[in-house]
Design a protein around this motif. Sequence first.
Motif, mmCIF file in Angstrom:
data_model
loop_
_atom_site.group_PDB
_atom_site.id
_atom_site.type_symbol
_atom_site.label_atom_id
_atom_site.label_comp_id
_atom_site.label_asym_id
_atom_site.label_seq_id
_atom_site.Cartn_x
_atom_site.Cartn_y
_atom_site.Cartn_z
ATOM 1 N N ASN A 1 1.060 -1.161 0.206
ATOM 2 C CA ASN A 1 -0.069 -0.084 -0.057
ATOM 3 C C ASN A 1 0.851 1.182 0.097
ATOM 4 O OD1 ASN A 1 -2.496 -1.630 0.630
ATOM 5 N ND2 ASN A 1 -1.422 -1.980 2.548
ATOM 6 N N ILE A 2 0.649 2.221 -0.883
ATOM 7 C CA ILE A 2 1.201 3.423 -0.841
ATOM 8 C C ILE A 2 0.376 4.424 -0.105
ATOM 9 C CG2 ILE A 2 2.127 5.303 -2.252
ATOM 10 C CD1 ILE A 2 2.746 3.366 -4.395
ATOM 11 N N LEU A 3 0.925 5.227 0.981
ATOM 12 C CA LEU A 3 0.109 5.997 1.700
ATOM 13 C C LEU A 3 0.324 7.432 1.250
ATOM 14 C CD1 LEU A 3 0.578 4.489 5.230
ATOM 15 C CD2 LEU A 3 -1.019 3.983 3.378
ATOM 16 N N THR A 4 -0.723 7.995 0.571
ATOM 17 C CA THR A 4 -0.301 9.189 -0.312
ATOM 18 C C THR A 4 -0.608 10.404 0.669
ATOM 19 O OG1 THR A 4 -1.523 8.058 -2.214
ATOM 20 C CG2 THR A 4 -1.336 10.316 -2.380
ATOM 21 N N GLY A 5 0.590 11.401 0.537
ATOM 22 C CA GLY A 5 0.361 12.696 1.159
ATOM 23 C C GLY A 5 -0.134 13.656 0.024
ATOM 24 N N SER A 6 0.422 14.969 0.053
ATOM 25 C CA SER A 6 -0.325 15.792 -0.835
ATOM 26 C C SER A 6 0.864 16.042 -2.147
ATOM 27 C CB SER A 6 -0.242 17.122 0.026
ATOM 28 O OG SER A 6 -1.194 17.323 0.934
ATOM 29 N N PHE A 7 0.074 15.712 -3.131
ATOM 30 C CA PHE A 7 0.652 16.184 -4.562
ATOM 31 C C PHE A 7 -0.137 17.109 -5.330
ATOM 32 C CE2 PHE A 7 2.592 12.204 -2.970
ATOM 33 C CZ PHE A 7 3.639 12.066 -3.663
ATOM 34 N N GLU A 8 0.702 17.550 -6.084
ATOM 35 C CA GLU A 8 0.163 18.807 -7.014
ATOM 36 C C GLU A 8 -0.636 18.264 -8.497
ATOM 37 O OE1 GLU A 8 2.851 22.057 -9.318
ATOM 38 O OE2 GLU A 8 3.076 22.100 -7.201
ATOM 39 N N THR A 9 -1.957 18.101 -7.859
ATOM 40 C CA THR A 9 -2.854 17.332 -8.790
ATOM 41 C C THR A 9 -4.151 18.059 -8.775
ATOM 42 O OG1 THR A 9 -3.641 15.859 -7.200
ATOM 43 C CG2 THR A 9 -1.851 15.090 -8.523
ATOM 44 N N GLU A 10 -4.848 17.885 -9.707
ATOM 45 C CA GLU A 10 -6.469 18.446 -9.518
ATOM 46 C C GLU A 10 -7.234 17.910 -8.163
ATOM 47 O OE1 GLU A 10 -8.613 17.539 -13.036
ATOM 48 O OE2 GLU A 10 -6.816 17.895 -14.213
ATOM 49 N N ARG A 11 -6.749 16.913 -7.702
ATOM 50 C CA ARG A 11 -7.529 16.326 -6.533
ATOM 51 C C ARG A 11 -7.100 17.078 -5.346
ATOM 52 N NH1 ARG A 11 -11.659 13.908 -3.805
ATOM 53 N NH2 ARG A 11 -10.819 12.857 -2.053
ATOM 54 N N ILE A 12 -5.886 17.527 -5.148
ATOM 55 C CA ILE A 12 -5.526 18.247 -3.843
ATOM 56 C C ILE A 12 -6.225 19.874 -3.822
ATOM 57 C CG2 ILE A 12 -3.414 19.571 -4.812
ATOM 58 C CD1 ILE A 12 -3.956 18.230 -1.287
ATOM 59 N N GLU A 13 -6.399 20.227 -5.146
ATOM 60 C CA GLU A 13 -7.263 21.468 -5.548
ATOM 61 C C GLU A 13 -8.640 21.256 -5.079
ATOM 62 O OE1 GLU A 13 -6.401 22.977 -9.431
ATOM 63 O OE2 GLU A 13 -4.261 23.305 -8.962
ATOM 64 N N GLU A 14 -9.202 20.382 -5.425
ATOM 65 C CA GLU A 14 -10.725 19.899 -5.253
ATOM 66 C C GLU A 14 -10.871 20.013 -3.761
ATOM 67 O OE1 GLU A 14 -11.483 17.500 -9.144
ATOM 68 O OE2 GLU A 14 -11.334 16.458 -7.374
ATOM 69 N N LEU A 15 -9.873 19.345 -3.063
ATOM 70 C CA LEU A 15 -10.100 19.229 -1.535
ATOM 71 C C LEU A 15 -9.814 20.662 -0.916
ATOM 72 C CD1 LEU A 15 -8.091 16.070 -0.738
ATOM 73 C CD2 LEU A 15 -10.570 16.190 -0.727
ATOM 74 N N VAL A 16 -8.989 21.442 -1.389
ATOM 75 C CA VAL A 16 -8.603 22.833 -0.672
ATOM 76 C C VAL A 16 -9.851 23.557 -0.999
ATOM 77 C CG1 VAL A 16 -7.307 24.661 -0.664
ATOM 78 C CG2 VAL A 16 -6.176 22.322 -0.601
ATOM 79 N N GLN A 17 -10.433 23.467 -2.173
ATOM 80 C CA GLN A 17 -11.402 24.385 -2.483
ATOM 81 C C GLN A 17 -12.761 24.029 -1.882
ATOM 82 O OE1 GLN A 17 -11.442 26.878 -4.731
ATOM 83 N NE2 GLN A 17 -13.911 27.166 -3.982
ATOM 84 N N ALA A 18 -12.976 22.744 -1.432
ATOM 85 C CA ALA A 18 -14.170 22.182 -0.627
ATOM 86 C C ALA A 18 -13.902 22.669 0.660
ATOM 87 C CB ALA A 18 -14.441 20.651 -0.239
ATOM 88 N N GLN A 19 -12.654 22.558 1.579
ATOM 89 C CA GLN A 19 -12.261 23.345 2.614
ATOM 90 C C GLN A 19 -12.493 24.794 2.749
ATOM 91 O OE1 GLN A 19 -8.475 22.423 4.133
ATOM 92 N NE2 GLN A 19 -8.838 22.901 6.168
ATOM 93 N N SER A 20 -12.261 25.408 1.705
ATOM 94 C CA SER A 20 -12.331 26.979 1.570
ATOM 95 C C SER A 20 -13.816 27.221 1.706
ATOM 96 C CB SER A 20 -11.720 27.590 0.521
ATOM 97 O OG SER A 20 -12.083 28.795 0.069
ATOM 98 N N GLU A 21 -14.767 26.499 1.022
ATOM 99 C CA GLU A 21 -16.186 26.785 1.075
ATOM 100 C C GLU A 21 -16.719 26.411 2.242
ATOM 101 O OE1 GLU A 21 -17.435 24.274 -2.149
ATOM 102 O OE2 GLU A 21 -16.745 25.705 -3.864
ATOM 103 N N GLU A 22 -16.354 25.466 3.006
ATOM 104 C CA GLU A 22 -16.574 25.297 4.370
ATOM 105 C C GLU A 22 -16.305 26.104 5.589
ATOM 106 O OE1 GLU A 22 -16.220 21.374 7.987
ATOM 107 O OE2 GLU A 22 -15.017 21.604 5.880
ATOM 108 N N THR A 23 -14.957 26.743 5.263
ATOM 109 C CA THR A 23 -14.631 27.494 6.436
ATOM 110 C C THR A 23 -14.582 28.886 6.091
ATOM 111 O OG1 THR A 23 -12.293 27.346 5.643
ATOM 112 C CG2 THR A 23 -12.745 25.659 6.836
ATOM 113 N N GLY A 24 -14.708 29.304 4.743
ATOM 114 C CA GLY A 24 -14.741 30.771 4.600
ATOM 115 C C GLY A 24 -13.336 31.266 4.279
#
Length: 261
Positions: A183-206
């Motif tokens: 199993n590869i335990l993935t950290g933060s990589f420069e992909t569209e997925r990390i941008e999607e997660l950060v965008q969701a967090q931004s919308e949640e927190t303001g």
Amino acid sequence: MKIDLNGYRAVIGGSSRGLGYAIACQLADCGAQVTLMARNREKLQDALNRLPQPSGAAHDFLVVDYSHFDQFQSLTNEFFKDKSIDILVNNTNGPKAGRVLEKTVDDYQEAFDLLFKTYHHLSHLLLPKMKIKGYGRIINVSSISVKEPMANLVLSNSIRSVVISWAKSLSRELAENGITVNNILTGSFETERIEELVQAQSEETGISFETLLEEKKNAIPQKRFGQPEEYGYLAAFLASPFSAYINGTNIPIDGGFLNSF
């Protein structure tokens, strides 16, 4: 050390973009014949066209949606019935972000179908011919959240931990057949997925997207996100004969982010 995968056939899930595509590129660059899997035909065709083309390797793809298990099972059964696969990379987008009190039992069931049932089905589908050959590599793309759970990724935390436990048991039963499961335990990589997660967090927190992205980078000792090709290098090694004595492991690739060891 030169990784040579000429003559090997690999299947990579979620490989029309991001880390899945980066893995496919490295395996192809090492000489493997690659099958891409994802749900968008146009993106798969574009990814296929951009893959390295080793001599004699005819890459292909399968259009399949991991979030619809019955369809996934039927399509993969048909596609792989006459194919012998040496390397399986189990990978798909994670379930929707969210906290523990927000999620219902149905949400957990959907995440289980997405992250566990698809991995289990594809692994068991391809194992018989791996056993006959006496060679096989199963690589599960997972997350560092199985070691240190993330509050807004409760579905991923929970179901990926199930996959890790299953994979450990599977690795022990297959070891004498020349098949490894890691199993590869993935950290933060420069992909569209990390941008999607950060965008969701931004919308949640303001908090602004840019601020959250910078905070995420600064939390990593190397002060940067990983590059997708760096992920591909690890996957290519685990797929190769050089990794024969690495089995049943969880390997973080996170720039030193985890506090645990």
